[in-house]
Design a protein around this motif. Sequence first.
Motif, PDB file in Angstrom:
ATOM      1  N   TYR A 181      -8.973  29.322  11.256  1.00 14.55           N
ATOM      2  CA  TYR A 181      -9.303  29.141   9.843  1.00 14.55           C
ATOM      3  C   TYR A 181      -8.488  30.119   8.995  1.00 14.55           C
ATOM      4  CZ  TYR A 181     -13.321  26.735  11.867  1.00 14.55           C
ATOM      5  OH  TYR A 181     -14.128  25.884  12.592  1.00 14.55           O
ATOM      6  N   THR A 182      -7.740  29.565   8.035  1.00 20.62           N
ATOM      7  CA  THR A 182      -6.914  30.368   7.132  1.00 20.62           C
ATOM      8  C   THR A 182      -7.489  30.289   5.731  1.00 20.62           C
ATOM      9  OG1 THR A 182      -4.949  29.891   8.462  1.00 20.62           O
ATOM     10  CG2 THR A 182      -4.591  30.730   6.237  1.00 20.62           C
ATOM     11  N   ASP A 183      -7.695  31.442   5.117  1.00 22.68           N
ATOM     12  CA  ASP A 183      -8.233  31.477   3.767  1.00 22.68           C
ATOM     13  C   ASP A 183      -7.329  30.715   2.807  1.00 22.68           C
ATOM     14  OD1 ASP A 183     -10.357  32.236   2.203  1.00 22.68           O
ATOM     15  OD2 ASP A 183      -9.520  34.176   1.644  1.00 22.68           O
ATOM     16  N   PHE A 184      -7.924  29.885   1.946  1.00 19.72           N
ATOM     17  CA  PHE A 184      -7.248  29.067   0.932  1.00 19.72           C
ATOM     18  C   PHE A 184      -6.539  27.845   1.504  1.00 19.72           C
ATOM     19  CE2 PHE A 184      -6.986  33.406  -1.028  1.00 19.72           C
ATOM     20  CZ  PHE A 184      -7.967  33.189  -1.980  1.00 19.72           C
ATOM     21  N   GLN A 185      -6.723  27.545   2.783  1.00 20.73           N
ATOM     22  CA  GLN A 185      -6.051  26.384   3.364  1.00 20.73           C
ATOM     23  C   GLN A 185      -6.691  25.097   2.856  1.00 20.73           C
ATOM     24  OE1 GLN A 185      -5.930  26.370   7.611  1.00 20.73           O
ATOM     25  NE2 GLN A 185      -4.795  24.463   7.753  1.00 20.73           N
ATOM     26  N   PRO A 186      -5.898  24.164   2.309  1.00 21.17           N
ATOM     27  CA  PRO A 186      -6.456  22.882   1.866  1.00 21.17           C
ATOM     28  C   PRO A 186      -6.918  22.050   3.058  1.00 21.17           C
ATOM     29  CG  PRO A 186      -4.316  23.303   0.844  1.00 21.17           C
ATOM     30  CD  PRO A 186      -4.472  24.295   1.955  1.00 21.17           C
ATOM     31  N   VAL A 187      -8.103  21.470   2.953  1.00 17.71           N
ATOM     32  CA  VAL A 187      -8.661  20.695   4.058  1.00 17.71           C
ATOM     33  C   VAL A 187      -9.381  19.458   3.532  1.00 17.71           C
ATOM     34  CG1 VAL A 187      -8.944  22.671   5.604  1.00 17.71           C
ATOM     35  CG2 VAL A 187     -10.789  22.056   4.030  1.00 17.71           C
TER      36      VAL A 187
ATOM     37  N   GLY B 212     -22.706  17.828  14.642  1.00 20.98           N
ATOM     38  CA  GLY B 212     -23.988  18.496  14.416  1.00 20.98           C
ATOM     39  C   GLY B 212     -23.882  19.831  13.718  1.00 20.98           C
ATOM     40  N   GLN B 213     -22.692  20.414  13.663  1.00 20.05           N
ATOM     41  CA  GLN B 213     -22.508  21.666  12.933  1.00 20.05           C
ATOM     42  C   GLN B 213     -22.579  21.405  11.430  1.00 20.05           C
ATOM     43  OE1 GLN B 213     -18.670  22.904  14.686  1.00 20.05           O
ATOM     44  NE2 GLN B 213     -19.746  24.708  15.464  1.00 20.05           N
ATOM     45  N   ILE B 214     -22.803  22.459  10.673  1.00 20.79           N
ATOM     46  CA  ILE B 214     -22.788  22.325   9.219  1.00 20.79           C
ATOM     47  C   ILE B 214     -21.833  23.354   8.632  1.00 20.79           C
ATOM     48  CG2 ILE B 214     -25.154  21.443   9.109  1.00 20.79           C
ATOM     49  CD1 ILE B 214     -26.005  24.148   8.008  1.00 20.79           C
ATOM     50  N   ILE B 215     -21.286  22.994   7.484  1.00 18.12           N
ATOM     51  CA  ILE B 215     -20.410  23.894   6.743  1.00 18.12           C
ATOM     52  C   ILE B 215     -20.879  23.900   5.297  1.00 18.12           C
ATOM     53  CG2 ILE B 215     -18.698  22.074   6.300  1.00 18.12           C
ATOM     54  CD1 ILE B 215     -16.552  24.305   6.467  1.00 18.12           C
TER      55      ILE B 215
ATOM     56  N   ASP C 225     -26.395  25.330  13.015  1.00 15.90           N
ATOM     57  CA  ASP C 225     -25.185  25.960  13.538  1.00 15.90           C
ATOM     58  C   ASP C 225     -24.169  26.031  12.413  1.00 15.90           C
ATOM     59  OD1 ASP C 225     -23.199  26.999  15.063  1.00 15.90           O
ATOM     60  OD2 ASP C 225     -22.857  25.211  16.282  1.00 15.90           O
ATOM     61  N   LEU C 226     -24.243  27.094  11.600  1.00 11.01           N
ATOM     62  CA  LEU C 226     -23.410  27.218  10.410  1.00 11.01           C
ATOM     63  C   LEU C 226     -22.044  27.800  10.767  1.00 11.01           C
ATOM     64  CD1 LEU C 226     -23.184  27.061   7.299  1.00 11.01           C
ATOM     65  CD2 LEU C 226     -24.118  29.392   7.219  1.00 11.01           C
ATOM     66  N   LEU C 227     -20.990  27.123  10.321  1.00 13.23           N
ATOM     67  CA  LEU C 227     -19.635  27.590  10.569  1.00 13.23           C
ATOM     68  C   LEU C 227     -19.342  28.846   9.744  1.00 13.23           C
ATOM     69  CD1 LEU C 227     -17.934  24.100  10.604  1.00 13.23           C
ATOM     70  CD2 LEU C 227     -18.009  25.697  12.522  1.00 13.23           C
ATOM     71  N   PRO C 228     -18.436  29.722  10.226  1.00 12.06           N
ATOM     72  CA  PRO C 228     -18.215  31.020   9.579  1.00 12.06           C
ATOM     73  C   PRO C 228     -17.336  30.970   8.334  1.00 12.06           C
ATOM     74  CG  PRO C 228     -16.823  30.824  11.506  1.00 12.06           C
ATOM     75  CD  PRO C 228     -17.688  29.598  11.493  1.00 12.06           C
ATOM     76  N   VAL C 229     -16.971  29.785   7.870  1.00 13.74           N
ATOM     77  CA  VAL C 229     -16.205  29.637   6.631  1.00 13.74           C
ATOM     78  C   VAL C 229     -16.896  28.582   5.775  1.00 13.74           C
ATOM     79  CG1 VAL C 229     -13.961  30.329   7.548  1.00 13.74           C
ATOM     80  CG2 VAL C 229     -14.707  27.947   7.780  1.00 13.74           C
ATOM     81  N   TYR C 230     -16.545  28.559   4.483  1.00 17.63           N
ATOM     82  CA  TYR C 230     -17.063  27.498   3.621  1.00 17.63           C
ATOM     83  C   TYR C 230     -15.905  26.837   2.892  1.00 17.63           C
ATOM     84  CZ  TYR C 230     -16.657  30.638  -0.466  1.00 17.63           C
ATOM     85  OH  TYR C 230     -16.193  31.470  -1.454  1.00 17.63           O
ATOM     86  N   ILE C 231     -16.189  25.726   2.224  1.00 15.82           N
ATOM     87  CA  ILE C 231     -15.160  24.985   1.498  1.00 15.82           C
ATOM     88  C   ILE C 231     -15.497  25.004   0.016  1.00 15.82           C
ATOM     89  CG2 ILE C 231     -14.103  22.714   1.131  1.00 15.82           C
ATOM     90  CD1 ILE C 231     -14.520  22.142   4.088  1.00 15.82           C
ATOM     91  N   ALA C 232     -14.516  25.409  -0.792  1.00 15.70           N
ATOM     92  CA  ALA C 232     -14.663  25.375  -2.243  1.00 15.70           C
ATOM     93  C   ALA C 232     -13.933  24.144  -2.771  1.00 15.70           C
ATOM     94  CB  ALA C 232     -14.093  26.638  -2.871  1.00 15.70           C
TER      95      ALA C 232
END
Length: 218
Positions: free
Chosen positions: A57-63, A99-102, A162-169
């Motif tokens: 996971y790279t900060d600011f990476q478009p996904v 099943g994971q959440i972000i 199971d929360l992923l360690p990054v979020y999406i803005a």
Amino acid sequence: MSRIFSLKFFLPGVFICGLLGLGFWQLSRYEEVSVIQKQFQATLNRPPTEFETLKTYTDFQPVIVRGEYLHYFEISLLAKTHQGRAGVVILTPLKLANGQIIAINRGWTPSPKGIQKPRGPVEVKGVLRNYLKDTGWFTPPNSKGAWHTMNYADLKSFWRHDLLPVYIAVDAPQDGLYPHLLTNLGKNDPQKHIHYALTWFALALALTIMTFFFLRKS
């Protein structure tokens, strides 16, 4: 006599050192913001990547990510402003196929009552963000009835998934929302920190000159 002279010099010296410290702190902020801006621009210009295919996971990476919003776990981050207006930032967990959440920072709104709540499968486009580790000394702690920060441990405990360690803005929100300030870090001008630093240094110089003439007169 020398003791009185020392006391007269001590307090101005403390203030001068404090002003110099603030100036050097602004220079360090200039370096930090410059690095963030370069990283932001370098990653934001890339085409969006399917989130499920990422290995790191790279900060600011478009996904692009697909899943279903869990609106019953939706959170409003309080006391957030946008263009001088008070409001909230909407934070909604998105459940993935595995099943994971972000967490999705869906954007800012003056009132959560006016936003839409998409049902069923959705496709979300945005930028990856790391959770902030430092929330500030004066920020109140989170509770179920009042959320102030995106604290990873608090969210994971509250959502019980199971929360992923990054979020999406989401940088181009829909559903009655506006972009949140955190997605626009790359538009910040690091030069403003140079101006702040020069201001603090100028005040330190002015106080030094005033102190010199005061002690000379004394």
